[in-house]
Design a protein around this motif. Structure first.
Motif, short mmCIF file in Angstrom:
data_model
loop_
_atom_site.label_atom_id
_atom_site.label_comp_id
_atom_site.label_asym_id
_atom_site.label_seq_id
_atom_site.Cartn_x
_atom_site.Cartn_y
_atom_site.Cartn_z
N THR A 110 0.94 -1.23 0.26
CA THR A 110 -0.05 -0.22 0.02
C THR A 110 1.00 1.23 0.01
OG1 THR A 110 -1.85 -1.18 1.17
CG2 THR A 110 -1.80 1.16 1.25
N HIS A 111 1.89 1.28 0.92
CA HIS A 111 2.81 2.37 0.79
C HIS A 111 3.53 2.76 -0.43
CE1 HIS A 111 5.77 4.98 3.05
NE2 HIS A 111 6.61 4.53 1.77
N GLU A 112 3.97 1.41 -0.86
CA GLU A 112 4.78 1.56 -2.20
C GLU A 112 3.92 1.93 -3.37
OE1 GLU A 112 8.23 1.92 -2.23
OE2 GLU A 112 8.07 1.25 -0.18
N VAL A 113 2.76 1.24 -3.38
CA VAL A 113 1.96 1.86 -4.69
C VAL A 113 1.38 3.30 -4.93
CG1 VAL A 113 1.35 -0.49 -5.11
CG2 VAL A 113 -0.36 1.10 -3.78
N THR A 130 6.51 13.71 1.14
CA THR A 130 6.32 12.71 0.32
C THR A 130 6.05 11.28 1.33
OG1 THR A 130 7.68 13.70 -1.32
CG2 THR A 130 7.38 11.31 -1.59
N GLU A 131 6.77 11.22 2.06
CA GLU A 131 6.81 9.83 2.68
C GLU A 131 5.78 9.95 3.88
OE1 GLU A 131 8.28 7.18 2.09
OE2 GLU A 131 9.71 7.83 0.71
N GLY A 132 5.39 11.23 4.33
CA GLY A 132 4.47 11.36 5.24
C GLY A 132 3.00 10.99 4.74
N ILE A 133 2.95 11.39 3.49
CA ILE A 133 1.63 11.09 2.79
C ILE A 133 1.71 9.75 2.49
CG2 ILE A 133 0.49 11.32 0.24
CD1 ILE A 133 1.49 14.38 0.36
N PHE A 139 -1.97 4.21 6.43
CA PHE A 139 -2.91 4.09 7.48
C PHE A 139 -4.55 4.19 7.24
CE2 PHE A 139 -5.59 6.87 10.61
CZ PHE A 139 -5.35 6.06 11.51
N LYS A 140 -4.66 4.89 6.17
CA LYS A 140 -6.20 5.03 5.75
C LYS A 140 -6.72 3.86 5.00
CE LYS A 140 -8.54 8.31 6.60
NZ LYS A 140 -9.47 8.10 7.91
N TYR A 141 -5.71 3.36 4.11
CA TYR A 141 -6.22 2.47 2.94
C TYR A 141 -5.64 1.02 3.04
CZ TYR A 141 -7.76 6.48 0.03
OH TYR A 141 -8.39 7.78 -0.04
N GLY A 142 -4.71 0.93 4.19
CA GLY A 142 -4.12 -0.36 4.38
C GLY A 142 -5.11 -1.41 4.67
N ASN A 163 9.88 14.54 10.65
CA ASN A 163 10.42 13.24 11.05
C ASN A 163 10.05 12.29 9.76
OD1 ASN A 163 9.78 13.48 14.27
ND2 ASN A 163 11.83 13.65 13.35
N ALA A 164 9.12 12.56 8.97
CA ALA A 164 8.52 11.94 7.72
C ALA A 164 7.85 10.84 8.43
CB ALA A 164 9.73 11.59 6.86
N TYR A 165 7.48 9.79 7.38
CA TYR A 165 6.86 8.49 7.74
C TYR A 165 5.61 8.65 8.64
CZ TYR A 165 10.61 6.64 4.59
OH TYR A 165 11.58 6.55 3.68
N ARG A 166 5.51 7.69 9.83
CA ARG A 166 4.54 7.67 10.62
C ARG A 166 4.30 8.98 11.38
NH1 ARG A 166 4.77 2.85 14.27
NH2 ARG A 166 6.83 3.53 14.51
N VAL A 167 5.21 9.45 11.87
CA VAL A 167 5.11 10.78 12.55
C VAL A 167 4.49 12.02 11.75
CG1 VAL A 167 6.34 12.55 13.67
CG2 VAL A 167 7.28 10.21 13.96
N THR A 168 4.81 11.97 10.61
CA THR A 168 4.14 13.14 9.83
C THR A 168 2.94 12.75 9.34
OG1 THR A 168 6.45 13.75 8.92
CG2 THR A 168 4.45 14.47 7.36
#
Length: 222
Positions: A110-113, A130-133, A139-142, A163-168
């Motif tokens: 999901t993250h990569e697509v 980019t990574e936060g989105i 989180f929303k579509y997993g 911090n990007a990723y999950r924090v963002t």
């Protein structure tokens, strides 16, 4: 020396490589997934789950974020790749050993697509966004974040939106649920159209990103 022998050996090597590098093509909902795999012990059930996740999530993301996203995507399970996964030009490479060790982590897909859907190109904006989105989308579509024991983290004072990723992603989710519904789609579009500027946060919300973060930090509940 037998001149035919090298030719036979080269032909045999070619057959061996072709057999090791399996390629299958799947078509559904107007999209094509080309699945390449050179790990002979890759679990066929997990492969099927990756394909199913792609055809569930990718059309949804295309509809919600970028209707002009690529119609053809390549998954490459590659034993030579040693990180978790990486995306570029409609091709996603996965480390098979990651899935061996983390068989519940299907939402890496999901993250990569989402990175394919983002298709921002160079100079689009900050990497942390980019990574936060992409993690917000996970989180929303997993399809099974719980199965990977994956969740957005609790807020900590030392966190930053950079911090990007999950924090963002958690910050973006807080914005969505606190009066700024639809902001992630708007930010995503600005990144892809290369119209992102630091002032976009104030344009969309009336506050700078630092002011938004300060408000979030004071009351981070979601």
């Amino acid at each position: 020396m037998n001149k035919i022998l090298p030719i036979i050996l080269a032909f045999a090597f070619g057959l061996s490589f072709a057999k090791a590098q399996e390629t299958e093509t799947f078509k559904e909902k107007g999209y094509t997934l080309i699945f390449k795999n050179n790990y002979k012990n890759f679990d066929p059930a997990f492969k099927a789950r990756m394909v199913k996740t792609f055809f569930k999530v990718y059309p949804e993301l295309a509809n919600d974020f970028n209707k002009n996203t690529a119609k053809e995507v390549v998954f490459h399970v590659d034993t030579a790749y040693t990180a978790v996964a990486a995306t570029g030009g409609g091709r996603i490479v996965y480390n098979p050993q990651w899935f061996v060790k983390n068989p519940g982590d299907i939402d890496v897909v999901t993250h990569e697509v989402m990175h394919v859907v983002q298709s921002y190109g160079g100079g689009s904006g900050p990497g942390w966004l980019t990574e936060g989105i992409a993690d917000y989308v996970r989180f929303k579509y997993g399809v099974d974040n719980a199965g990977a024991k994956w969740a957005l983290p609790a807020f900590k004072p030392e966190h930053s939106y950079k911090n990007a990723y999950r924090v963002t992603a958690r910050f973006l989710n807080w914005l969505e649920t606190n009066g700024n519904r639809g902001i992630v789609v708007k930010l995503d579009n600005a990144m892809r159209s290369h119209t992102y500027k630091d002032t976009i946060w104030k344009d969309l919300t009336g506050k700078t990103v630092d002011e938004l973060w300060a408000t979030y930090a004071a009351n981070p509940g979601v």
